[in-house]
Motif scaffolding. Sequence first.
Motif, PDB file in Angstrom:
ATOM      1  N   VAL A  44       0.828  -1.212   0.000  1.00 45.27           N
ATOM      2  CA  VAL A  44       0.000   0.000   0.000  1.00 45.27           C
ATOM      3  C   VAL A  44       0.865   1.267   0.000  1.00 45.27           C
ATOM      4  N   SER A  45       2.108   1.128   0.474  1.00 46.39           N
ATOM      5  CA  SER A  45       2.985   2.303   0.542  1.00 46.39           C
ATOM      6  C   SER A  45       3.412   2.785  -0.852  1.00 46.39           C
ATOM      7  N   ARG A  75      -3.137  -7.150  -0.015  1.00 46.95           N
ATOM      8  CA  ARG A  75      -4.575  -6.862   0.030  1.00 46.95           C
ATOM      9  C   ARG A  75      -4.814  -5.378   0.279  1.00 46.95           C
ATOM     10  N   GLN A 104      -3.288 -15.166   1.876  1.00 44.48           N
ATOM     11  CA  GLN A 104      -4.291 -16.101   2.386  1.00 44.48           C
ATOM     12  C   GLN A 104      -5.586 -16.020   1.582  1.00 44.48           C
ATOM     13  N   ILE A 118       6.230  -3.675   1.498  1.00 43.20           N
ATOM     14  CA  ILE A 118       5.277  -4.659   2.056  1.00 43.20           C
ATOM     15  C   ILE A 118       5.741  -4.989   3.471  1.00 43.20           C
ATOM     16  N   SER A 119       4.824  -4.914   4.444  1.00 44.49           N
ATOM     17  CA  SER A 119       5.254  -5.124   5.836  1.00 44.49           C
ATOM     18  C   SER A 119       5.534  -6.588   6.135  1.00 44.49           C
ATOM     19  N   ALA A 131       2.703  -8.977   6.681  1.00 53.21           N
ATOM     20  CA  ALA A 131       1.653  -9.463   7.579  1.00 53.21           C
ATOM     21  C   ALA A 131       1.475 -10.968   7.344  1.00 53.21           C
ATOM     22  N   ASN A 162      12.284  -1.931   1.890  1.00 50.07           N
ATOM     23  CA  ASN A 162      11.430  -1.350   2.926  1.00 50.07           C
ATOM     24  C   ASN A 162      12.204  -0.269   3.690  1.00 50.07           C
ATOM     25  N   THR A 163      11.491   0.767   4.123  1.00 49.84           N
ATOM     26  CA  THR A 163      12.151   1.804   4.918  1.00 49.84           C
ATOM     27  C   THR A 163      12.387   1.341   6.360  1.00 49.84           C
ATOM     28  N   ASP A 164      11.649   0.297   6.771  1.00 53.57           N
ATOM     29  CA  ASP A 164      11.688  -0.129   8.169  1.00 53.57           C
ATOM     30  C   ASP A 164      12.510  -1.415   8.317  1.00 53.57           C
ATOM     31  N   ALA A 202      10.678  -4.365   9.908  1.00 51.12           N
ATOM     32  CA  ALA A 202       9.447  -4.933   9.327  1.00 51.12           C
ATOM     33  C   ALA A 202       9.542  -6.458   9.286  1.00 51.12           C
ATOM     34  N   ASP A 232      13.954   4.016   0.723  1.00 53.34           N
ATOM     35  CA  ASP A 232      12.682   4.448   0.149  1.00 53.34           C
ATOM     36  C   ASP A 232      12.498   3.807  -1.232  1.00 53.34           C
TER      37      ASP A 232
END
Length: 303
Positions: free
Chosen positions: A193-194, A219, A235, A250-251, A253, A270-272, A275, A288
Amino acid sequence: MGVLVLAELDNGTLSPATARVVAAAAKLGAIDLLVAGPRAAAEAGATLAGVAKVILATETVLADGLANLLAGLAPGYEHIAAAASTTGKDVMPRLAAQLDIQPVTDIVAILGANRFTRPIYAGNALQTLTDAQARHVLTFRASAFRPAAGGNAAPIETLDATVASAARFIAAHRTESDIPDLATAQIVVGGGVSVGSAEGFKLIEALGRSLGAAIGATRAAVDAGYAPNDWQVGQTGKIIAPDLYIAVGISGALQHIAGIQGAKKIIAINTDAEAPIVKIADVALIGDLFDILPQLTAELEKR
Ligand code: FAD
């Protein structure tokens, strides 16, 4: 008694899933491949290693007709198999009900003639089971298996049977795309989503194009309208098992991971650094996506 495999067709041509299911089912014995479609699809099926015979039947696209066709042939076979695709998931439970057999679905590994491994609890555990029934109705997760090689020349036998079907085919509405099929692609680039917008997803698509990859999405990205529904991985989306999955923004999940557990290598952008996807990735690029993707795509396009 041999193995009967239902060929999966995509708009009249053999889908890539068929070669994978054939390769999997070949571990169980010589395969008779049922092609309910045009002769050209039967000819393509006859080239697959492991196929002893192709049974060419009247073109049938509806699940109840296909289940009736398989049920008519079933007495000659110990194993009846199909891909765990939308078609297989529609046809095989109908067949299993007709034959009064408990199907074994979503198989990712074959350990013996009646011993299989399949994911359970949304992919959070793997179950190994022994199917004690005399006959086995199976669906295979095609992406978990390598495709069968070509070069075979199996005979084609025409089945002269009318297919009973209570349903009537009206129309198929298809999305035309030159992007590889997500469920069987060797490389998949997934966006989260980011990415921020449908326009932003063009960056994901450009990276995908430079690698000949299929495109996936979370999703959250689909719900936000950035990516079409049939790109959703997880899923409640598609289950994929590419050689390489590039997860962009994408985190990770649990529900997304459930769809990518079969990926052999994961690169996370990912920036994190904390994650969850970064924790399971083989390589992580912390930064980024709007900086990294254009550079990465430009480098790849130089090849
Ligand atoms: P987020 O979790 O918001 O993660 C965004 C990530 O992007 C973060 O890690 C952040 O650090 C990173 N980021 C932000 N900006 C940048 C940047 N500029 N550059 C790089 N990185 C950046 N989800 C699925 O995907 N598939 C499913 O099938 C699915 N089924 C579900 C079923 C149920 C019943 C439920 C309840 C949920 C389901 N979900 C599914 C949703 C899931 O729980 C998550 O909400 C979703 O996967 C999160 O998507 P995301 O990673 O895009 O977004």
